[in-house]
Design a protein around this motif. Structure first.
Motif, PDB file in Angstrom:
ATOM      1  N   VAL A  10       5.034  -6.979   1.596  1.00 58.81           N
ATOM      2  CA  VAL A  10       4.886  -5.900   0.612  1.00 58.81           C
ATOM      3  C   VAL A  10       3.466  -5.344   0.623  1.00 58.81           C
ATOM      4  CG1 VAL A  10       4.955  -5.322  -1.841  1.00 58.81           C
ATOM      5  CG2 VAL A  10       6.731  -6.782  -0.866  1.00 58.81           C
ATOM      6  N   VAL A  11       2.485  -6.227   0.655  1.00 58.59           N
ATOM      7  CA  VAL A  11       1.083  -5.781   0.670  1.00 58.59           C
ATOM      8  C   VAL A  11       0.787  -5.038   1.967  1.00 58.59           C
ATOM      9  CG1 VAL A  11      -1.326  -6.518   0.550  1.00 58.59           C
ATOM     10  CG2 VAL A  11       0.394  -7.676  -0.838  1.00 58.59           C
ATOM     11  N   LYS A  12       1.341  -5.509   3.087  1.00 58.12           N
ATOM     12  CA  LYS A  12       1.160  -4.791   4.355  1.00 58.12           C
ATOM     13  C   LYS A  12       1.712  -3.372   4.252  1.00 58.12           C
ATOM     14  CE  LYS A  12       1.036  -8.363   7.990  1.00 58.12           C
ATOM     15  NZ  LYS A  12       1.071  -9.605   7.230  1.00 58.12           N
ATOM     16  N   LEU A  13       2.896  -3.232   3.642  1.00 56.96           N
ATOM     17  CA  LEU A  13       3.495  -1.909   3.478  1.00 56.96           C
ATOM     18  C   LEU A  13       2.617  -1.012   2.607  1.00 56.96           C
ATOM     19  CD1 LEU A  13       5.899  -0.007   3.935  1.00 56.96           C
ATOM     20  CD2 LEU A  13       6.981  -1.028   1.911  1.00 56.96           C
ATOM     21  N   VAL A  14       2.071  -1.579   1.545  1.00 60.18           N
ATOM     22  CA  VAL A  14       1.166  -0.827   0.661  1.00 60.18           C
ATOM     23  C   VAL A  14      -0.063  -0.373   1.435  1.00 60.18           C
ATOM     24  CG1 VAL A  14      -0.413  -1.060  -1.296  1.00 60.18           C
ATOM     25  CG2 VAL A  14       1.939  -1.865  -1.497  1.00 60.18           C
ATOM     26  N   LEU A  15      -0.629  -1.251   2.236  1.00 55.72           N
ATOM     27  CA  LEU A  15      -1.821  -0.906   3.014  1.00 55.72           C
ATOM     28  C   LEU A  15      -1.527   0.194   4.035  1.00 55.72           C
ATOM     29  CD1 LEU A  15      -3.380  -4.452   3.582  1.00 55.72           C
ATOM     30  CD2 LEU A  15      -4.161  -2.671   2.014  1.00 55.72           C
ATOM     31  N   VAL A  16      -0.371   0.120   4.666  1.00 55.42           N
ATOM     32  CA  VAL A  16       0.008   1.159   5.638  1.00 55.42           C
ATOM     33  C   VAL A  16       0.128   2.507   4.934  1.00 55.42           C
ATOM     34  CG1 VAL A  16       1.886   1.974   7.122  1.00 55.42           C
ATOM     35  CG2 VAL A  16       1.113  -0.390   7.282  1.00 55.42           C
ATOM     36  N   ILE A  17       0.748   2.525   3.751  1.00 56.30           N
ATOM     37  CA  ILE A  17       0.879   3.772   2.992  1.00 56.30           C
ATOM     38  C   ILE A  17      -0.494   4.329   2.632  1.00 56.30           C
ATOM     39  CG2 ILE A  17       1.661   4.755   0.795  1.00 56.30           C
ATOM     40  CD1 ILE A  17       4.040   2.807   0.930  1.00 56.30           C
ATOM     41  N   VAL A  19      -3.395   3.764   4.122  1.00 57.06           N
ATOM     42  CA  VAL A  19      -4.082   4.241   5.328  1.00 57.06           C
ATOM     43  C   VAL A  19      -3.545   5.614   5.727  1.00 57.06           C
ATOM     44  CG1 VAL A  19      -4.382   3.837   7.805  1.00 57.06           C
ATOM     45  CG2 VAL A  19      -4.725   1.967   6.188  1.00 57.06           C
ATOM     46  N   PHE A  20      -2.227   5.789   5.593  1.00 52.08           N
ATOM     47  CA  PHE A  20      -1.631   7.099   5.880  1.00 52.08           C
ATOM     48  C   PHE A  20      -2.212   8.176   4.954  1.00 52.08           C
ATOM     49  CE2 PHE A  20       1.582  10.218   4.540  1.00 52.08           C
ATOM     50  CZ  PHE A  20       1.795  10.878   5.746  1.00 52.08           C
ATOM     51  N   PHE A  21      -2.267   7.891   3.656  1.00 58.33           N
ATOM     52  CA  PHE A  21      -2.847   8.835   2.700  1.00 58.33           C
ATOM     53  C   PHE A  21      -4.288   9.161   3.063  1.00 58.33           C
ATOM     54  CE2 PHE A  21       0.738   8.005  -0.059  1.00 58.33           C
ATOM     55  CZ  PHE A  21       0.829   9.131  -0.854  1.00 58.33           C
ATOM     56  N   SER A  22      -5.048   8.135   3.435  1.00 62.03           N
ATOM     57  CA  SER A  22      -6.458   8.332   3.758  1.00 62.03           C
ATOM     58  C   SER A  22      -6.640   9.196   5.004  1.00 62.03           C
ATOM     59  CB  SER A  22      -7.140   6.975   3.954  1.00 62.03           C
ATOM     60  OG  SER A  22      -8.514   7.142   4.226  1.00 62.03           O
ATOM     61  N   VAL A  23      -5.881   8.901   6.057  1.00 61.71           N
ATOM     62  CA  VAL A  23      -6.007   9.660   7.311  1.00 61.71           C
ATOM     63  C   VAL A  23      -5.624  11.122   7.092  1.00 61.71           C
ATOM     64  CG1 VAL A  23      -5.048   9.936   9.628  1.00 61.71           C
ATOM     65  CG2 VAL A  23      -5.690   7.662   8.812  1.00 61.71           C
ATOM     66  N   VAL A  24      -4.509  11.351   6.394  1.00 59.39           N
ATOM     67  CA  VAL A  24      -4.073  12.732   6.136  1.00 59.39           C
ATOM     68  C   VAL A  24      -5.089  13.455   5.259  1.00 59.39           C
ATOM     69  CG1 VAL A  24      -2.293  14.171   5.079  1.00 59.39           C
ATOM     70  CG2 VAL A  24      -1.636  12.182   6.437  1.00 59.39           C
ATOM     71  N   SER A  25      -5.640  12.770   4.267  1.00 60.49           N
ATOM     72  CA  SER A  25      -6.636  13.390   3.385  1.00 60.49           C
ATOM     73  C   SER A  25      -7.870  13.818   4.159  1.00 60.49           C
ATOM     74  CB  SER A  25      -7.038  12.419   2.267  1.00 60.49           C
ATOM     75  OG  SER A  25      -5.956  12.167   1.405  1.00 60.49           O
ATOM     76  N   TRP A  26      -8.353  12.939   5.050  1.00 62.31           N
ATOM     77  CA  TRP A  26      -9.534  13.302   5.847  1.00 62.31           C
ATOM     78  C   TRP A  26      -9.227  14.459   6.791  1.00 62.31           C
ATOM     79  CZ3 TRP A  26     -14.370  12.553   4.956  1.00 62.31           C
ATOM     80  CH2 TRP A  26     -14.788  11.450   4.215  1.00 62.31           C
ATOM     81  N   ALA A 137      -3.309   6.939  -5.214  1.00 64.88           N
ATOM     82  CA  ALA A 137      -3.754   5.871  -4.313  1.00 64.88           C
ATOM     83  C   ALA A 137      -4.295   4.639  -5.050  1.00 64.88           C
ATOM     84  CB  ALA A 137      -4.785   6.411  -3.323  1.00 64.88           C
ATOM     85  N   PRO A 138      -5.124   4.794  -6.113  1.00 68.99           N
ATOM     86  CA  PRO A 138      -5.596   3.587  -6.816  1.00 68.99           C
ATOM     87  C   PRO A 138      -4.465   2.766  -7.416  1.00 68.99           C
ATOM     88  CG  PRO A 138      -6.942   5.485  -7.405  1.00 68.99           C
ATOM     89  CD  PRO A 138      -5.759   6.014  -6.650  1.00 68.99           C
ATOM     90  N   PHE A 139      -3.432   3.439  -7.918  1.00 68.71           N
ATOM     91  CA  PHE A 139      -2.317   2.714  -8.535  1.00 68.71           C
ATOM     92  C   PHE A 139      -1.437   2.051  -7.481  1.00 68.71           C
ATOM     93  CE2 PHE A 139      -3.499   5.936 -11.665  1.00 68.71           C
ATOM     94  CZ  PHE A 139      -3.705   5.121 -12.771  1.00 68.71           C
ATOM     95  N   ILE A 140      -1.284   2.720  -6.338  1.00 66.78           N
ATOM     96  CA  ILE A 140      -0.548   2.076  -5.241  1.00 66.78           C
ATOM     97  C   ILE A 140      -1.301   0.827  -4.791  1.00 66.78           C
ATOM     98  CG2 ILE A 140       0.253   2.342  -2.863  1.00 66.78           C
ATOM     99  CD1 ILE A 140       0.618   5.319  -3.451  1.00 66.78           C
ATOM    100  N   ILE A 180      -8.759  -0.584  -0.531  1.00 65.44           N
ATOM    101  CA  ILE A 180      -8.286   0.499   0.342  1.00 65.44           C
ATOM    102  C   ILE A 180      -7.789   1.680  -0.487  1.00 65.44           C
ATOM    103  CG2 ILE A 180      -6.617   1.124   2.122  1.00 65.44           C
ATOM    104  CD1 ILE A 180      -8.842  -0.702   3.070  1.00 65.44           C
ATOM    105  N   GLY A 181      -7.181   1.388  -1.642  1.00 65.48           N
ATOM    106  CA  GLY A 181      -6.751   2.465  -2.531  1.00 65.48           C
ATOM    107  C   GLY A 181      -7.916   3.324  -2.996  1.00 65.48           C
ATOM    108  N   LEU A 182      -9.042   2.680  -3.331  1.00 73.19           N
ATOM    109  CA  LEU A 182     -10.231   3.423  -3.741  1.00 73.19           C
ATOM    110  C   LEU A 182     -10.847   4.182  -2.573  1.00 73.19           C
ATOM    111  CD1 LEU A 182     -11.883   0.786  -6.114  1.00 73.19           C
ATOM    112  CD2 LEU A 182     -10.666   2.874  -6.765  1.00 73.19           C
ATOM    113  N   VAL A 183     -10.834   3.564  -1.398  1.00 76.13           N
ATOM    114  CA  VAL A 183     -11.355   4.238  -0.200  1.00 76.13           C
ATOM    115  C   VAL A 183     -10.566   5.514   0.088  1.00 76.13           C
ATOM    116  CG1 VAL A 183     -11.553   4.041   2.316  1.00 76.13           C
ATOM    117  CG2 VAL A 183     -12.342   2.178   0.853  1.00 76.13           C
ATOM    118  N   ALA A 184      -9.260   5.478  -0.154  1.00 78.01           N
ATOM    119  CA  ALA A 184      -8.434   6.671   0.057  1.00 78.01           C
ATOM    120  C   ALA A 184      -8.631   7.696  -1.052  1.00 78.01           C
ATOM    121  CB  ALA A 184      -6.960   6.270   0.140  1.00 78.01           C
ATOM    122  N   ALA A 185      -8.794   7.227  -2.302  1.00 84.03           N
ATOM    123  CA  ALA A 185      -8.806   8.133  -3.456  1.00 84.03           C
ATOM    124  C   ALA A 185     -10.127   8.870  -3.633  1.00 84.03           C
ATOM    125  CB  ALA A 185      -8.478   7.355  -4.722  1.00 84.03           C
TER     126      ALA A 185
END
Length: 224
Positions: A10-17, A19-26, A137-140, A180-185
């Motif tokens: 579950v945590v791996k799935l959260v991290l993948v999501i 990372v996806f948000f972060s890459v698309v945001s950048w 992202a922070p809540f995810i 990672i959520g904060l890094v993306a947000a």
């Protein structure tokens, strides 16, 4: 990567999501930086050219130089509508005159408003994804952390030991999701606020240009 490998499914799935948000945001941030920068620069150049040239037909012939400027789109739409109205005046033996009986200035104003709305939509495209990333992202990440901590406590219960050596690895693996959520947000929120400000400035420039364009048309072409 070691922490990622040690997390649960579950945590791996959260991290993948995340990372996806972060890459698309950048990707959106880099794209928007280029788009907004070009729009600002070419709009400044277009305004200088517009006021120096003053002749609509000469300006229209050079629009290809300002393809990234929203003002060139507004001018093209306004000038196209103006030409249609002038052609109607020619048919009534009133050359270079537009009549208020057929809509006149109101038709041009509507064309400018449509062009402005279209350009605002184009400039704001993808920006909402940054807002979504910043707010979710922070809540995810927090969900991944909570799930990881639950898994860690379950492991503690099964091992029967609550020593730091047993607790720390599981907690550290869980907290990486929040990090990672904060890094993306954070970049997404900063980017969203930055682009909203820049777009508001461009909207004000477009509104001012529309007003000036209509004033010139009214002084030059409108029937008195």
């Amino acid at each position: 990567m070691t922490l990622f490998a040690g997390t649960g499914l579950v945590v791996k799935l959260v991290l993948v999501i995340l990372v996806f948000f972060s890459v698309v945001s950048w990707a959106i941030i880099f794209f928007k930086v280029l788009q907004v920068h070009r729009a600002n620069n070419e709009s400044e150049r277009f305004l200088d050219f517009f006021w120096k040239t003053k002749r609509f037909d000469a300006i229209n012939a050079q629009l290809d130089r300002f393809t990234n400027s929203p003002l060139s789109v507004l001018f093209n739409e306004g000038y196209s509508e103006l030409k249609r109205l002038v052609e109607r005046g020619d048919q009534r033996d009133e050359p270079d005159v537009i009549s208020t009986d057929l809509g006149g200035i109101d038709n041009i104003a509507r064309a400018l408003r449509r062009a402005t709305t279209s350009e605002i939509t184009r400039l704001e495209k993808y920006v909402t994804f940054l807002a979504t990333t910043g707010s979710t992202a922070p809540f995810i990440g927090l969900f991944g952390t909570v799930w990881g901590i639950m898994t860690a406590f379950k492991g503690i219960g099964e091992s029967g030991s609550a020593s730091l050596a047993v607790v720390a690895p599981g907690i550290a693996e869980a907290l990486i999701a929040t990090a990672i959520g904060l890094v993306a947000a954070i970049p997404a929120v900063v980017g969203y606020n930055h682009f909203q400000h820049k777009i508001k400035v461009l909207i004000a420039v477009m509104d001012n240009f529309s007003t000036e364009f209509l004033n010139i048309v009214q002084r030059t072409f409108a029937r008195k």
